[in-house]
Design an enzyme around this catalytic site. Structure first.
Site: not given
Ligand SMILES: Cc1ncc(C[n+]2csc(CCOP(=O)(O)OP(=O)(O)O)c2C)c(N)n1
Ligand SMILES: Cc1ncc(C[n+]2csc(CCOP(=O)(O)OP(=O)(O)O)c2C)c(N)n1
Ligand SMILES: [Mg+2]
Ligand SMILES: [Mg+2]
Lengths: 329, 329, 329, 329
Positions: B131, B62
């Site tokens: 959220h 971000e």
């Molecule tokens: C700071 C932040 N940015 C965006 C999000 C929205 N978001 C939730 S999970 C996710 C993907 C995360 O990917 P990863 O760390 O690889 O974990 P996975 O879901 O693949 O287990 C996103 C973009 C969030 N929750 N927090």
């Protein structure tokens, strides 16, 4: 000195020397003017680090932007921001390069694309990424340069910026001035890895380290970096190992480092070293030095005169520039 | 002119498409805006239409991509940066306040930052405390930015382009619960002005000042009240910074009673500012103290009954309105 | 009991030393708190006394070390985290709001976060827009944290320990301009309660509600007013979250006029909340609308005359008070 | 399977299998219950990734804390959080492990030191650093474990946390579940370097990659990591390469990846593979499998029954746990 003396012309050597000396003398005056309370706020000098500003930033084309830090007088001078406008800025005069709204930490100049004096450590890196993105999207191959200290490398912004620049293969020069301290915290306490250039590999960002006390070494390294960048090969991190001879700011009692350490580094004064080198090459004399000193003294004095003659922005204008004025839209 | 049915989501997507078509300098970037189609499916299909340069997925960074958006704006582009949810925007708040909002002033008017930052906001979908917050009113504290809160399809469709024409940073907050809202728009729906609040429902007995998703709750409450013979005027603020005082004050001067409905937390929310402005500008018009219905001061809980109890509701709004009209108010 | 002379800085240092001595679980961490002695010299000498484990320099990593402070609190320690200046705290706001403030609620009461976060705030030292903001009132919007604003030596000395006894996160804001303020404290000065505002100067004609550095400006204004026969009651809020409504309302019920003086920006600042609460709780007591003197809504400029014009001043406070008392108020 | 079969006892093999199967069957039910609207909000399943949770987290001692993500059902189950309390949490009942305030993304359990379900990507890493710091300062050599996806690696919090942990030689296990996607963004678009373990070197953090579809491989790698950590040799990053068989959340149309890719990975089902392996070693039969399935079905059903029988927290309690209740102080 790294470069083969025969490659260095008198003209170029003199130019480098004069640029470094201008920074040195300009900042020495700043320190005096700070004591005289003409300059206020925080004042950060780059004395000792001039070779980085001059070696690297002189190579940028006119329209290549620089995003800098609060220790940016040298960068601004090299980029061609007028010494008078810088000094007036520190006086808080409206003839200053930010109309007196910025002060020492926030020098700005649209003409030379000097996008600041930024005082949030690390916050300039994403800006440079964005500038480079704008260039790439507009099919321009020029570099955008971001200058930061090794302290900024600990910030998340560093990490996010290098990843973005690498992912998008953006023309960014990440120029790190590694002066071994972030304020009073030695690199030992702030970085688990001291080799900043090497850290770039974790992002597949090309990188190199240069001796930041040797203007010719910095220049050679920066030239290689800029070639890489302008050829569209992506970002480049150039670490310059340097040292600040003065305190972090004017308030610094410097209890965190020994006098001996400072004296040791002062033996590697980038200006004295270059002068010696030029003399050794037979292309520079004491008379030259005196002439340069005279010219610079006059230039610095002119800047002070300009600042002194400057005027105060009317208080009624306080709330201008919070939002753009209609004409700007 | 004929009309068509669509959702708020469709309207927001149309606004994006329109902007991308109108101006080559516009691009959209953020997490999952491209291949995924947007966390709330707002940008679905745009990748195929405009390609990965202009509809650009970013890593989870971000600070990096908001900063890059600011940089790209400085570099001549017109970026639309999407932050998935307002809670995550806290990670980028330094870039928003210390850079985007401050740069024009700090640079003495030299550097404009025409960036638009969109994000989802609001509770009611059982997404829990990380959220669901409504911080748009809180953002309205920051000088240098504009804060838009489209509640209607017309505004979801029309505010974006107007925002992109601003030379200064604009934040657009879309309440998550509105995306599925259906309505109609004329075929030639387009940009709307963004400086005035709108009286959504005229009324003589009290003024309900609100915005975004709470508008619809207030209108429901107004219907209930109307059945009881109480005619509430309902104002959709549309823009939280700058606030359109004139529309509020003019209304209160007629109704002599004001109720503010705000999905933000009460203490120090935009509801307080509106109350204070009415105090300052219409004190002698008031029959009763200005009242507020806000979200309970808790990190929003997951359980539906608790979450709904925390949020403003048509019933609580109507009750507060009745109280304002009652003889022992 | 004898008294001694000291500065606000000394009092803050004594509070730190006292806390470190009292409780093994207490430690101080932040940028330059150890070897440098603190950006404002508050922690000078503590490294020598308590060693580098308990007086711990951190890298420039606001997310990291604020998060680590929260984690250490969860792990049974009582960390005092120092963020150099409130502007930089924006980098850590996610940790503060989304984690520290929310964890107890999200976990259904299981995980307490007894962390204390100290930071410098405020303008007036010509440090420009990235070092001068007053966001403490803005922070007071966040449920789950407490916000303390020591204005006096007594509070600088006494609030810290009380904060450390809180099982919940506490933010302490020290106005930069207060550090050099001199005063006296009894030899046995110690913890103070932190839930009540304090009437610093009783008066019958109007109530001035203020806090932190503005307290002293308000008291100066009150002296001026007294010479004119206007007796202002001056309230030092001391704590911005939770606000001590009772003290404010009781005073306004006596004076019937209220003026809020707040170094934060006006729109959506804590000044608005106080005004709204007076509206809600003492409307029928008011002879005049509540007035506010706040900082101009600009990123604070460097130039002294502009910066001073932006901040509340004894003269502007007195003028606003006179206006409240005048027949055409 | 990586391990020499002769090293694996029937008892241990069965234990691993049963733990993985519990997660699988539990989550399959969650998906059903989501469709039945018993569970709301966002629901993220780890189906396909069970080997990571089981292989690594089973090795932690009872008092070793885990900080997890929103995709944490598996982690919570392995750590011994009761299945009933987890299910009740997702139902929003007060018998839930966060009293219904957290939901699927915010499971918490003080007894097992499961410090959450955190839904700000990357924000858990600094917490684990702080937990480890607290341990180190209190001379405990236990590990604190933080689980995160490869998407989190792009966040500044990752960078700051690894540097801090390395600088302070803290006992942290950084456990990365690299499932190749962050929501709908493939690793290609989010990481300039795909080898996450290798990135750890940029901090001098020890690291390894393991096949995250092979529970025995994960276990072996995690055992080595924990030995390193508990021996006081500092932090360790363990990357497990895995894949989620389902969408990111229940809303995911999965347009960003091909069905073929998913099917390819499903051939490497960690549960089926382990069963096969145990059978090959002659220490497991179809009858065993049936028995385990039966037991788990009963366990899952009991969890559902517990959740169904749960009660709603009274709405009057909404504002509890924003601050600690007096007893906690
Ligand atoms: C700071 C932040 N940015 C965006 C999000 C929205 N978001 C939730 S999970 C996710 C993907 C995360 O990917 P990863 O760390 O690889 O974990 P996975 O879901 O693949 O287990 C996103 C973009 C969030 N929750 N927090
Ligand atoms: C985000 C942020 N944190 C802290 C500070 C305070 N601060 C100003 S300069 C500085 C040290 C920076 O060190 P480095 O990046 O190495 O640059 P140098 O001053 O050595 O040139 C600190 C801690 C700041 N300005 N911004
Ligand atoms: Mg440095
Ligand atoms: Mg992932």
């Amino acid at each position: 000195m790294e470069t083969n003396p025969s490659e260095l012309t008198r003209e170029h050597g003199l130019d480098l020397l004069r640029r470094m000396l201008l920074i040195r003398r300009f900042e020495e005056k700043c320190a005096e003017l700070y004591s005289a309370a003409k300059i206020r706020g925080f004042l950060h000098l780059c004395i000792g680090e001039e070779a980085v500003a001059v070696g690297a930033l002189s190579l940028l084309a006119e329209d290549e932007a620089v995003v800098s830090t609060y220790r940016e007088h040298g960068h601004a001078l090299v980029r061609g921001v007028s010494a008078g406008a810088i000094m007036a800025e520190m006086y808080g005069k409206q003839e200053g390069c930010a109309r007196g709204r910025g002060g020492s930490m926030h020098l700005f100049d649209a003409r030379t694309r000097f996008i600041g004096g930024n005082a949030i450590v690390g916050a300039g890196l994403p800006l440079a990424v964005g500038l480079a993105l704008a260039d790439k999207m507009q099919s321009r191959s020029r570099a955008s340069c971001c200058v930061f200290g090794e302290g900024a490398v600990a910030e998340g912004a560093f990490h996010e910026s290098l990843n973005l620049a690498a992912l998008w293969r953006l023309p960014v020069l990440f120029l790190c001035e590694n002066n071994l301290y972030a304020m009073g915290t030695s690199i030992e306490y702030e970085q688990s890895v001291h080799n900043i250039a090497w850290k770039a590999e974790a992002y597949h960002v090309a990188s190199a380290s240069a001796d930041g006390m040797d203007v010719l070494a910095v220049e050679a390294a920066a030239r290689a970096a800029l070639t890489h960048i302008r050829n569209g090969e992506g970002p480049y991190l150039l670490e310059c190992r340097t040292y600040r001879f003065r305190g972090h700011s004017m308030f610094d009692a410097q209890e965190y480092r020994s006098k001996a350490e400072v004296e040791e580094w002062k033996k590697r004064d980038p200006i004295a070293d270059l002068a010696l080198h030029l003399k050794g090459a037979g292309i520079f004399t004491d008379a030259d030095m005196e002439k340069v000193e005279r010219e610079i003294a006059a230039e610095v004095q002119a800047a002070i005169d300009f600042a002194e003659a400057g005027t105060w922005e009317p208080v009624e204008d306080l709330t201008r520039f919070v939002y753009s004025e209609p004409a700007a839209a | 002119m004929s009309e068509r049915k669509l959702t708020y989501r469709d309207a927001a997507r149309e606004a994006l498409r329109d902007a991308l078509q109108r101006d080559e300098r516009v691009f959209l970037m953020g997490e999952d805006v491209a291949h995924y189609g947007g966390c709330f499916a707002v940008s679905r299909g745009l990748l195929a239409e405009f390609g990965p340069e202009r509809v650009r997925d970013t890593p989870l960074s971000e600070v990096g991509f908001v900063g890059a958006g600011i940089g790209a704006a400085l570099g001549g582009m017109r970026p639309i940066v999407e932050i998935m949810t307002v809670n995550f925007s806290l990670l980028a708040l330094d870039q928003i306040m210390n850079t985007a909002a401050s740069l024009l002033h700090m640079s003495g008017g030299q550097f404009h930052v025409p960036v638009v930052i969109r994000m989802a906001t609001g509770g009611g979908k059982q997404l829990g405390a990380q959220h669901s917050h409504s911080l748009e009113g809180w953002y309205a504290h920051i000088p240098g930015i504009k804060v838009l809160v489209p509640a209607t399809l017309e505004d979801a469709r029309g505010m974006l382009w107007t925002a992109l024409e601003s030379p200064d940073p604009v934040l657009i907050f879309e309440n998550q619960t509105l995306y599925n809202m259906e309505g109609t728009l004329p075929d030639d729906a387009g940009p709307v002005e963004i400086t005035r609040a709108r009286i959504q429902r005229p009324g003589r007995d009290l003024t309900i000042v609100t915005y975004s998703a709470s508008l619809w709750k207030a209108l429901t409450a107004a219907d209930t009240l109307a059945a009881e013979g109480i005619e509430a005027e309902v104002i959709d603020l549309r823009t939280l910074r700058p606030l359109d005082d004139a529309t509020i004050i003019e209304s209160v001067a007629r109704t002599h009673r004001a109720l503010i409905v705000d999905e933000g937390w009460r203490s120090g929310g935009i509801s307080a500012e509106i109350s204070a402005r009415i105090m300052e500008q219409a004190f002698y018009e008031l029959e009763r103290p200005v009242a507020r219905v806000c979200t309970a001061e808790v990190p929003l809980p997951y359980a539906k009954h608790l979450e709904q109890a925390a949020l403003p509701q048509p019933e609580t709004i109507a009750a507060a309105a009745r109280q304002l009209l009652s003889s022992n108010g």
